[in-house]
Write an enzyme that holds these catalytic residues in place. Structure first.
Site, short mmCIF file in Angstrom:
data_model
loop_
_atom_site.label_atom_id
_atom_site.label_comp_id
_atom_site.label_asym_id
_atom_site.label_seq_id
_atom_site.Cartn_x
_atom_site.Cartn_y
_atom_site.Cartn_z
N ASP A 253 4.85 -14.47 -1.53
CA ASP A 253 4.04 -13.54 -2.32
C ASP A 253 3.17 -12.64 -1.46
O ASP A 253 2.85 -12.95 -0.31
CB ASP A 253 3.11 -14.32 -3.26
CG ASP A 253 3.84 -14.89 -4.46
OD1 ASP A 253 5.09 -14.85 -4.47
OD2 ASP A 253 3.16 -15.37 -5.38
N HIS B 52 3.25 -17.46 1.17
CA HIS B 52 2.75 -16.09 1.23
C HIS B 52 3.10 -15.44 2.56
O HIS B 52 3.05 -16.11 3.60
CB HIS B 52 1.23 -16.05 1.03
CG HIS B 52 0.79 -16.62 -0.28
ND1 HIS B 52 0.70 -17.98 -0.51
CD2 HIS B 52 0.42 -16.01 -1.45
CE1 HIS B 52 0.29 -18.18 -1.76
NE2 HIS B 52 0.12 -17.01 -2.35
#
Length: 280
Positions: A100, A245
């Protein structure tokens, strides 16, 4: 807002979003799968008894996945869900890796190189404000057969926004993805896992299915490379979706952890793949 300030802002919001995220992404009555039958199943709790089974060696390796290149047609609009998809189904011990907040030129290229080395496809849920300045990385994702999803423009808490603001955050990001990636996204992830009826409705209206996660590496807390590796390997199980992430702060630990756990998962017989969205 500077890109490196995203982590500070998100740490401030995470406490308030945790409850909403639990309700929207994990606390709902059932968990949906991405298989054609759509049969709801209960997701294993990350780190629970099932997830902590020791990894077993195996000669099975990931096969080339040329069939997972971005789709070349525009699917129809999906039905409006009341909870996000948290698990996927597939042959054997299938898992999905997701990243992400990027793309970030400091970390995303290293992640892409590691995935390419092992011939693995993953999902990248990108933020528009990051993607607009790094379109070359989205094009690289397309070339490698990765799936790019929508993670809004500025990573806000959508449950605190008006419907018009939610639509703008999502639609602008889809436009950038289409321009750089070559296709409009068919997957959407709400920041902080905070979902409400408006986000499900608007996401579906814009042609996207909501995707959450099963195993959270919590890499954004920078707990150390070894801790991230342990969380992913202990949470490994058929059907899980792993959250990591590639932007929003210092992601060097995430980069190193991927290099460690990815070959271990493959050697243990896991099939790292990307889901196909089912047309409505």
């Amino acid at each position: 807002m500077q890109k490196d300030q995203l982590l500070t802002r998100r740490r401030a919001l995470i406490a308030g979003a945790a409850v909403l995220g639990a309700v929207g992404a994990a606390g709902t009555a059932r968990v949906l799968t991405a298989d054609p039958a759509g049969s709801p199943v209960r997701a294993p709790v990350a780190g629970g008894p099932q997830a902590r089974q020791a990894l077993k060696p195996s000669a099975y390796r990931l096969e080339p996945m040329t069939g997972f290149a971005p789709p070349r047609r525009t699917p129809g609009k999906p039905a409006v869900r009341r909870e996000p998809i948290m698990r996927v189904s597939g042959r054997g011990r299938t898992m999905v890796l997701t990243f992400d907040d990027g793309p970030d030129p400091r970390y995303t290229p290293s992640i892409l190189r590691t995935l390419r080395k092992h011939d693995v496809r993953a999902m990248f849920f990108v933020c528009g404000e990051m993607a607009v300045d790094n379109k070359d990385l989205l094009a690289e994702m397309a070339d490698d057969g990765h799936v790019v999803g929508n993670h809004t423009w500025t990573h806000p808490l959508l449950t605190e926004l008006r419907r018009s603001e939610i639509r703008s955050e999502i639609a602008r990001t889809s436009d950038v993805i289409e321009d750089a990636y070559g296709e409009r996204p068919v997957w959407f992830r709400a920041p902080y896992g905070a979902w409400n009826r408006a986000t499900f409705q608007i996401g579906a209206d814009l042609g996207m299915e909501p995707m959450a996660w099963t195993v959270d590496s919590l890499d954004w807390t920078t707990p150390g490379t070894a801790t991230i590796v342990d969380r992913v390997e202990e949470g490994a199980a058929p059907g899980v979706v792993v959250l990591s992430h590639d932007a929003g702060g210092d992601r060097s630990q995430t980069v190193r952890a991927l290099r460690d756990y990815l070959p271990e998962l493959l050697d243990s017989g896991y099939h790292l793949t990307v889901p196909h969205r089912q047309d409505s």
